[in-house]
Design a protein around this motif. Structure first.
Motif, short mmCIF file in Angstrom:
data_model
loop_
_atom_site.label_atom_id
_atom_site.label_comp_id
_atom_site.label_asym_id
_atom_site.label_seq_id
_atom_site.Cartn_x
_atom_site.Cartn_y
_atom_site.Cartn_z
N LYS A 244 8.04 -5.19 3.91
CA LYS A 244 8.56 -6.54 3.64
C LYS A 244 9.57 -6.95 4.70
N ALA A 245 10.44 -6.01 5.09
CA ALA A 245 11.45 -6.31 6.10
C ALA A 245 10.80 -6.61 7.44
N ALA A 246 9.78 -5.84 7.79
CA ALA A 246 9.09 -6.06 9.06
C ALA A 246 8.39 -7.42 9.06
N LYS A 247 7.80 -7.77 7.93
CA LYS A 247 7.12 -9.06 7.82
C LYS A 247 8.13 -10.21 7.94
N LYS A 248 9.27 -10.07 7.27
CA LYS A 248 10.31 -11.10 7.32
C LYS A 248 10.85 -11.23 8.73
N GLN B 8 9.89 7.00 -2.46
CA GLN B 8 9.28 6.94 -1.14
C GLN B 8 8.33 5.74 -1.04
N ALA B 9 7.55 5.52 -2.09
CA ALA B 9 6.63 4.38 -2.11
C ALA B 9 7.40 3.06 -2.08
N LYS B 10 8.49 2.99 -2.83
CA LYS B 10 9.30 1.77 -2.84
C LYS B 10 9.93 1.53 -1.48
N MET C 10 0.84 -1.18 0.00
CA MET C 10 0.00 0.00 0.00
C MET C 10 0.88 1.24 0.00
N THR C 11 0.51 2.19 -0.79
CA THR C 11 1.26 3.43 -0.90
C THR C 11 0.79 4.41 0.17
N SER C 12 1.74 5.11 0.78
CA SER C 12 1.38 6.04 1.84
C SER C 12 0.69 7.28 1.26
N LYS C 13 -0.07 7.96 2.11
CA LYS C 13 -0.77 9.17 1.68
C LYS C 13 0.22 10.24 1.25
#
Length: 61
Positions: free
Chosen positions: A51-55, A42-44, A1-4
């Protein structure tokens, strides 16, 4: 999801580009391109953080 914030920067960047083209202001057009590119980066970065937090969460289990 892209931030506001990323979405806002993309829209504002595109508006600056269009404004620059209409007024033949190359500096304004370049500012818009730079801001739009910044929003993509910024979106990337947001995507990679998620992804890092999920991993990290997976490895902690």
């Amino acid at each position: 999801m892209t931030s506001k914030k990323s979405i806002k920067n993309k829209v504002v960047g595109k508006l600056k580009q269009v404004e620059g083209k209409l007024t033949k202001d190359k500096v304004r057009e370049a500012e818009g391109k730079a801001q739009e590119t910044h929003s993509k980066a910024q979106a990337k970065a947001d995507e990679l953080k998620k992804k890092a937090a999920k991993k990290k969460e997976e490895l902690a289990e």
